[in-house]
Design a protein around this motif. Structure first.
Motif, PDB file in Angstrom:
ATOM      1  N   GLY A  88       1.150  -1.275   0.018  1.00 53.54           N
ATOM      2  CA  GLY A  88      -0.198  -0.322   0.299  1.00 53.54           C
ATOM      3  C   GLY A  88       1.218   1.475   0.101  1.00 53.54           C
ATOM      4  N   GLY A 145      -0.318   4.183  -1.439  1.00 49.09           N
ATOM      5  CA  GLY A 145      -0.814   4.558  -1.084  1.00 49.09           C
ATOM      6  C   GLY A 145      -1.130   5.693   0.396  1.00 49.09           C
ATOM      7  N   PHE A 146      -1.400   7.161   0.929  1.00 45.01           N
ATOM      8  CA  PHE A 146      -1.502   8.051   1.788  1.00 45.01           C
ATOM      9  C   PHE A 146      -1.026   7.890   3.006  1.00 45.01           C
ATOM     10  N   ILE A 147      -1.045   6.655   3.610  1.00 46.29           N
ATOM     11  CA  ILE A 147      -0.447   6.265   4.834  1.00 46.29           C
ATOM     12  C   ILE A 147       1.090   5.348   4.211  1.00 46.29           C
ATOM     13  N   LYS A 190      -0.843   0.962  -7.406  1.00 50.64           N
ATOM     14  CA  LYS A 190      -0.746   1.308  -8.974  1.00 50.64           C
ATOM     15  C   LYS A 190       0.228   2.642  -8.055  1.00 50.64           C
ATOM     16  N   LEU A 196      -2.380  -7.453  -4.935  1.00 51.25           N
ATOM     17  CA  LEU A 196      -1.864  -7.980  -3.992  1.00 51.25           C
ATOM     18  C   LEU A 196      -2.990  -9.410  -3.920  1.00 51.25           C
ATOM     19  N   ASP A 218      -8.412  -1.973  -0.145  1.00 53.62           N
ATOM     20  CA  ASP A 218      -9.546  -1.046  -1.764  1.00 53.62           C
ATOM     21  C   ASP A 218     -10.189   0.039  -0.332  1.00 53.62           C
ATOM     22  N   MET A 219     -10.192   0.639  -0.189  1.00 51.37           N
ATOM     23  CA  MET A 219     -10.677   1.803   0.645  1.00 51.37           C
ATOM     24  C   MET A 219     -10.721   2.893   0.475  1.00 51.37           C
ATOM     25  N   SER A 270      -5.876  -2.633  10.787  1.00 54.71           N
ATOM     26  CA  SER A 270      -7.359  -2.444  10.913  1.00 54.71           C
ATOM     27  C   SER A 270      -7.877  -0.836  11.897  1.00 54.71           C
ATOM     28  N   LYS A 314     -12.422  -5.930   8.122  1.00 52.56           N
ATOM     29  CA  LYS A 314     -10.990  -5.714   9.193  1.00 52.56           C
ATOM     30  C   LYS A 314     -10.990  -6.499  10.097  1.00 52.56           C
ATOM     31  N   GLN A 348      -7.940   5.633  13.735  1.00 46.32           N
ATOM     32  CA  GLN A 348      -9.412   6.155  13.505  1.00 46.32           C
ATOM     33  C   GLN A 348      -9.490   7.133  12.500  1.00 46.32           C
ATOM     34  N   ASN A 349      -9.757   7.948  12.174  1.00 44.91           N
ATOM     35  CA  ASN A 349      -9.543   8.847  10.627  1.00 44.91           C
ATOM     36  C   ASN A 349      -8.625   9.678  10.804  1.00 44.91           C
TER      37      ASN A 349
HETATM   38  P1  NAD Z   1      -4.868   4.410   0.235  1.00 48.39           P
HETATM   39  O1  NAD Z   1      -6.344   4.142  -0.079  1.00 48.39           O
HETATM   40  O2  NAD Z   1      -4.641   5.348   0.282  1.00 48.39           O
HETATM   41  O3  NAD Z   1      -4.278   3.458   1.085  1.00 48.39           O
HETATM   42  C1  NAD Z   1      -4.318   1.590   0.193  1.00 48.39           C
HETATM   43  C2  NAD Z   1      -3.060   1.302  -1.025  1.00 48.39           C
HETATM   44  O4  NAD Z   1      -4.283   0.125  -0.896  1.00 48.39           O
HETATM   45  C3  NAD Z   1      -3.547   2.159  -2.613  1.00 48.39           C
HETATM   46  O5  NAD Z   1      -2.794   3.190  -2.218  1.00 48.39           O
HETATM   47  C4  NAD Z   1      -3.779   1.119  -2.934  1.00 48.39           C
HETATM   48  O6  NAD Z   1      -4.034   1.130  -5.060  1.00 48.39           O
HETATM   49  C5  NAD Z   1      -3.346  -0.210  -2.309  1.00 48.39           C
HETATM   50  N1  NAD Z   1      -3.953  -1.199  -2.971  1.00 48.39           N
HETATM   51  C6  NAD Z   1      -5.316  -1.597  -2.780  1.00 48.39           C
HETATM   52  N2  NAD Z   1      -5.722  -2.787  -3.899  1.00 48.39           N
HETATM   53  C7  NAD Z   1      -4.469  -3.530  -4.159  1.00 48.39           C
HETATM   54  C8  NAD Z   1      -4.108  -5.012  -4.212  1.00 48.39           C
HETATM   55  N3  NAD Z   1      -5.076  -5.418  -4.399  1.00 48.39           N
HETATM   56  N4  NAD Z   1      -3.102  -5.005  -4.090  1.00 48.39           N
HETATM   57  C9  NAD Z   1      -1.836  -3.822  -4.304  1.00 48.39           C
HETATM   58  N5  NAD Z   1      -1.978  -2.719  -3.246  1.00 48.39           N
HETATM   59  C10 NAD Z   1      -3.341  -2.331  -3.489  1.00 48.39           C
HETATM   60  O7  NAD Z   1      -5.854   4.058   1.885  1.00 48.39           O
HETATM   61  P2  NAD Z   1      -4.973   4.732   2.909  1.00 48.39           P
HETATM   62  O8  NAD Z   1      -5.735   5.842   3.758  1.00 48.39           O
HETATM   63  O9  NAD Z   1      -3.257   5.115   3.049  1.00 48.39           O
HETATM   64  O10 NAD Z   1      -5.335   3.550   4.505  1.00 48.39           O
HETATM   65  C11 NAD Z   1      -4.333   2.524   5.056  1.00 48.39           C
HETATM   66  C12 NAD Z   1      -4.576   1.139   4.989  1.00 48.39           C
HETATM   67  O11 NAD Z   1      -4.956   1.903   6.904  1.00 48.39           O
HETATM   68  C13 NAD Z   1      -6.011   0.384   4.779  1.00 48.39           C
HETATM   69  O12 NAD Z   1      -5.770  -0.842   5.333  1.00 48.39           O
HETATM   70  C14 NAD Z   1      -6.538   0.853   5.881  1.00 48.39           C
HETATM   71  O13 NAD Z   1      -8.546   0.600   5.359  1.00 48.39           O
HETATM   72  C15 NAD Z   1      -6.564   1.322   7.158  1.00 48.39           C
HETATM   73  N6  NAD Z   1      -7.187   3.239   7.601  1.00 48.39           N
HETATM   74  C16 NAD Z   1      -7.483   4.089   7.370  1.00 48.39           C
HETATM   75  C17 NAD Z   1      -7.228   5.292   7.550  1.00 48.39           C
HETATM   76  C18 NAD Z   1      -7.907   6.410   6.883  1.00 48.39           C
HETATM   77  O14 NAD Z   1      -8.368   7.065   7.580  1.00 48.39           O
HETATM   78  N7  NAD Z   1      -7.193   7.015   5.980  1.00 48.39           N
HETATM   79  C19 NAD Z   1      -8.870   4.865   8.839  1.00 48.39           C
HETATM   80  C20 NAD Z   1      -8.376   2.827   9.354  1.00 48.39           C
HETATM   81  C21 NAD Z   1      -7.984   2.636   8.891  1.00 48.39           C
END
Ligand code: NAD
Length: 319
Positions: free
Chosen positions: A8, A11-13, A34, A51, A77-78, A118, A151, A175-176
């Protein structure tokens, strides 16, 4: 040199976590389906892999004839509430497949430490004024949405791998989380980014649409605090799920007011029907406090660090 895999990482985190791990002296492989939308991933090595496929998980997790010292599983998928309610089947299938294969292959390859991201979406809805819920109160379970059920299942898979296969597992319930370099438009953005975007798009004195009546209570955690919590938890001896979130709770209306203040605008709210999610949140942070974590950013500080980045994206899109 310690080696770490971040799933991931596009992605953001995950993108922020890659940088923190490199600052801590790790060699980091990032994996995502991506590229990062807003900047270089910052990893020593980046692989584009889906993945959901077990072979892709094996490729991601294999390095030379071994694996990694630390694996951080953040691929999912988020999206925000709009996405979570519209894409129930996709979330249940895609994220479950990723977690089934990642947990299985990581434990088979004897990864020493495995982190799973989670969410507090595993908890039931709460009413304002209810006492804090601890991690153990997620069961008996009644999450408000399918994202929370997935989750919970993924947590249990990771915990089973810890019990039966000897993998050290760390689980955070976020949390958010908000901050720069996260999704801010397109339907997957979460409330803080969506409100920043709407305020940036609106002239001083204008009106923005806000889903629901604005009274839903949330804690919003700035990205640097979240990444610090992930890093500390991974290197702690705390087994079992751990809540990570700011103890500062705000209504959605407060969030709008804070963003408007940071933007230096007067903004009216027009409350409209929309997927709001649970009414209230109030979680214990005692476990994460117990390993020395304390958030450094209040909402106003975090928004002051986030709004200019989103306003810049809005300007760049419209110019
Ligand atoms: P995000 O959508 O920015 O990042 C998730 C990444 O996972 C994306 O870049 C996406 O392309 C990748 N991904 C999705 N399906 C995939 C696959 N099949 N193969 C490879 N990569 C794949 O989300 P985020 O905000 O960075 O969240 C990261 C994690 O933290 C996630 O598990 C999310 O559920 C959890 N989370 C986030 C928050 C929040 O507030 N942002 C809150 C609770 C939990």
């Amino acid at each position: 040199m310690r080696t770490a895999l971040v799933c991931g990482a596009g992605g953001f985190i995950g993108g922020h976590l890659v940088r923190r791990l490199r600052d801590e002296g790790c060699w980091v492989r990032g994996v995502d389906v991506k590229e990062h939308e807003f900047r270089e991933t910052g990893a020593d090595e980046f692989m584009l892999l889906d993945l959901r496929d077990e072979r892709a998980c094996r490729t991601a997790l294999t390095r030379g004839d071994g694996s990694f010292d630390e694996v951080y599983q953040l691929a999912a998928d988020m999206g925000g509430m709009g996405f979570i309610h519209a894409a129930e089947c996709e979330i249940l299938r895609n994220s479950a497949l990723v977690n089934i294969h990642m947990t299985h292959v990581a434990s088979e390859l004897r990864v020493p430490r495995y982190f799973f991201s989670s969410s507090v979406c595993v908890y039931r809805d709460m009413q304002p004024g209810e006492p804090e819920m601890t991690e153990d109160q997620a069961i008996p379970a009644n999450p408000d949405n399918e994202y929370g059920w997935e989750k919970l299942y993924a947590e249990r898979m990771a915990l089973a791998a810890a019990r039966n296969r000897g993998m050290t597992v760390r689980i955070a319930r976020f949390q958010n989380c908000y901050g720069p370099y996260g999704t801010w438009e397109g339907g997957r953005e979460k409330a803080p980014a969506a409100i920043c975007r709407k305020v940036a798009e609106t002239a001083d004195g204008g009106t923005i649409d806000v889903w629901g009546d604005g009274s839903a209570m949330r804690s919003y955690t700035y990205i640097d605090d979240m990444v610090d919590g992930i890093y500390r938890l991974m290197h702690s001896d705390v087994a079992g799920p751990v809540n990570i979130g700011s103890p500062e709770y705000n209504s959605v209306n407060d969030l709008v007011t804070t963003v408007a203040q940071v933007a230096g605008k007067t903004i009216e709210m027009h409350h409209v029907d929309g997927p709001v999610g649970v009414q209230s949140r109030n979680f214990s942070n005692e476990r994460i406090y117990g390993i020395g974590w304390k958030p450094r950013f209040r909402l106003a500080d975090g928004i002051a660090a986030t709004y200019p980045w989103i306003a810049e994206q809005v300007r760049a899109r419209t110019s």
